[in-house]
Write a protein that holds these residues in place. Sequence first.
Motif, PDB file in Angstrom:
ATOM      1  N   ALA A 141       0.898  -1.086  -0.103  1.00  0.00           N
ATOM      2  CA  ALA A 141      -0.115   0.086   0.070  1.00  0.00           C
ATOM      3  C   ALA A 141       0.896   1.259   0.135  1.00  0.00           C
ATOM      4  CB  ALA A 141      -1.023   0.112   1.168  1.00  0.00           C
ATOM      5  N   GLU A 142       1.926   1.258   0.765  1.00  0.00           N
ATOM      6  CA  GLU A 142       2.868   2.415   0.866  1.00  0.00           C
ATOM      7  C   GLU A 142       3.436   2.677  -0.509  1.00  0.00           C
ATOM      8  OE1 GLU A 142       5.925   1.629   3.660  1.00  0.00           O
ATOM      9  OE2 GLU A 142       4.795   3.008   5.090  1.00  0.00           O
ATOM     10  N   ILE A 244      -8.818   2.659  -8.152  1.00  0.00           N
ATOM     11  CA  ILE A 244      -7.479   2.318  -8.455  1.00  0.00           C
ATOM     12  C   ILE A 244      -6.437   2.198  -7.228  1.00  0.00           C
ATOM     13  CG2 ILE A 244      -6.643   4.646  -9.149  1.00  0.00           C
ATOM     14  CD1 ILE A 244      -5.975   1.505 -11.242  1.00  0.00           C
ATOM     15  N   THR A 245      -6.923   3.013  -6.514  1.00  0.00           N
ATOM     16  CA  THR A 245      -5.723   3.096  -5.040  1.00  0.00           C
ATOM     17  C   THR A 245      -6.031   1.600  -4.363  1.00  0.00           C
ATOM     18  OG1 THR A 245      -6.403   5.519  -4.811  1.00  0.00           O
ATOM     19  CG2 THR A 245      -5.615   4.028  -2.973  1.00  0.00           C
ATOM     20  N   VAL A 246      -7.146   1.020  -4.280  1.00  0.00           N
ATOM     21  CA  VAL A 246      -7.229  -0.165  -3.588  1.00  0.00           C
ATOM     22  C   VAL A 246      -6.573  -1.134  -4.477  1.00  0.00           C
ATOM     23  CG1 VAL A 246      -8.801  -1.991  -2.583  1.00  0.00           C
ATOM     24  CG2 VAL A 246      -9.381   0.471  -2.298  1.00  0.00           C
ATOM     25  N   ALA A 247      -6.746  -1.242  -5.867  1.00  0.00           N
ATOM     26  CA  ALA A 247      -6.103  -2.090  -6.695  1.00  0.00           C
ATOM     27  C   ALA A 247      -4.740  -2.182  -6.777  1.00  0.00           C
ATOM     28  CB  ALA A 247      -6.793  -1.831  -8.123  1.00  0.00           C
ATOM     29  N   THR A 248      -3.968  -1.064  -6.517  1.00  0.00           N
ATOM     30  CA  THR A 248      -2.678  -0.993  -6.288  1.00  0.00           C
ATOM     31  C   THR A 248      -1.888  -2.085  -5.329  1.00  0.00           C
ATOM     32  OG1 THR A 248      -2.321   0.853  -4.879  1.00  0.00           O
ATOM     33  CG2 THR A 248      -2.530   1.080  -7.461  1.00  0.00           C
ATOM     34  N   PHE A 249      -2.846  -2.376  -4.359  1.00  0.00           N
ATOM     35  CA  PHE A 249      -2.049  -3.275  -3.420  1.00  0.00           C
ATOM     36  C   PHE A 249      -2.903  -4.401  -2.979  1.00  0.00           C
ATOM     37  CE2 PHE A 249      -4.288   0.094  -1.035  1.00  0.00           C
ATOM     38  CZ  PHE A 249      -5.137  -0.501  -0.187  1.00  0.00           C
ATOM     39  N   GLU A 250      -4.316  -4.423  -3.131  1.00  0.00           N
ATOM     40  CA  GLU A 250      -5.083  -5.544  -2.952  1.00  0.00           C
ATOM     41  C   GLU A 250      -4.709  -6.940  -3.673  1.00  0.00           C
ATOM     42  OE1 GLU A 250      -9.742  -6.923  -3.241  1.00  0.00           O
ATOM     43  OE2 GLU A 250      -8.714  -5.957  -4.578  1.00  0.00           O
ATOM     44  N   THR A 251      -4.844  -6.814  -5.106  1.00  0.00           N
ATOM     45  CA  THR A 251      -4.526  -8.137  -5.873  1.00  0.00           C
ATOM     46  C   THR A 251      -3.047  -8.481  -5.751  1.00  0.00           C
ATOM     47  OG1 THR A 251      -6.288  -7.668  -7.148  1.00  0.00           O
ATOM     48  CG2 THR A 251      -4.707  -9.302  -8.004  1.00  0.00           C
TER      49      THR A 251
END
Length: 438
Positions: A141-142, A244-251
């Motif tokens: 996430a960072e 898109i923010t969540v997608a950068t670290f969720e998957t």
Amino acid sequence: MGRINEPPRPPRLPRGGYAAWSRDRLALACRGAAECGDVWLLEPGVCVATAAGPCEAVLRRAQDFPKAPSPLFPPLRRPGGGPAPTPEDRARAHAARMRGLRPHAVAARIGEIAPQAAGFPGRWPPGQDIEVLPLVRHALAEIGVRYLFSEDAPALLPLAAQLFLAREVLARPAHWVWPRWIPTPAQRFRTRQQVAFTDALRPVVDRRRSSGRLGEDMLGQMLRPSSRHGPLPPEAVLDTLPGITVATFETPTRAAGWILLHLARHPGAADRVAAEADLLPADPATTTAAHLDGLRYTQALVREVLRLYPPSWLLTRRAPQRTRLADYTVEAASTVLVCPYTAHRDAREYREPDRFRPERWLDDPGSPGEPGAFLSFGTGPHGCEGAALAMAMLTLLTAHTARHHRLSEPAGPEPSHQVTTFEGLATAGLRLRAVPRG
């Protein structure tokens, strides 16, 4: 069967049907591929494509098999009923977003991604069996939030974590599926977190535009006016960013769980990754795209894990009209489930498809043949926008972890994790031990 001279309809899955699917979707997908072939009928109106060829065809034929619009974070209602972005605005926002996510854009910013990846091993308490996915998620996430918002990332990171929590609450299996128009507690929680994130981001957008310092991050790319249309409306920018923010670290977090598990289970492969990582610069901020390209075996290992355990193992498409797929007829209004998990284990595409062999992705003389279809990031018009960013993040995280630690699973009879498949293929509760290399 169909009429004379018409392709047949897909065969029906034997023994169990939808009830068996509800109990263990992954096992039934594998059994359906073995017993029914490339395409089969789960129940009337629901087809499953399990072989590589039909899966790739569905994803590429977006006009015949469109993706249903189901955004996790739908556009917010405007106070006072203000105008929502038009479809043209949304298309322009997508194009602007992609300017910051294309491979060449990611390559230019490797030096910003590498320091956070290099710092991850130092956060791992050595010599303890710990649950690693929360640690991984925070690190990714960072990286992801900083890639999107640069110097504004620290203020947005806690709000991004709340967006992820809202996504987790909505994704939990429920015994009762409420109609979408009913504001359930989970939906209200999602809306509150989305509003909080958007409210924090709005002054960032206003400040950057008023100062003229738009930035070189993805948000800056979205704020740049086009020569034809001028600047995007603020709401067109803001609406697209929570997802898109969540997608950068969720998957990527799901993928990283499988990668770390394979480093623990295949110490020889981990040693080879560590040897490559020793050639990275001592100062991670000086890492370049050339350094990343030099991690050939590490990238091959990441791709091989993604092949065997694609985080998005099941994709949904619709067939608005009657059409043909792999010599079968798919009826109008059918749902088509695309299964990259079984497609990647298609022996017509991969030699020894169930075996972990990173070498298959290399051009070395000992590599086991050219690999086939690779659908872990999808393909076609709706392929993953952040594929290049995800590969860079995962490759650097893998390299630095193997460089500093030897990983192992906990001793004892209890499994190190549980496989979950509801929202993606994940190693729920994964526990590993890290011991510093000598």
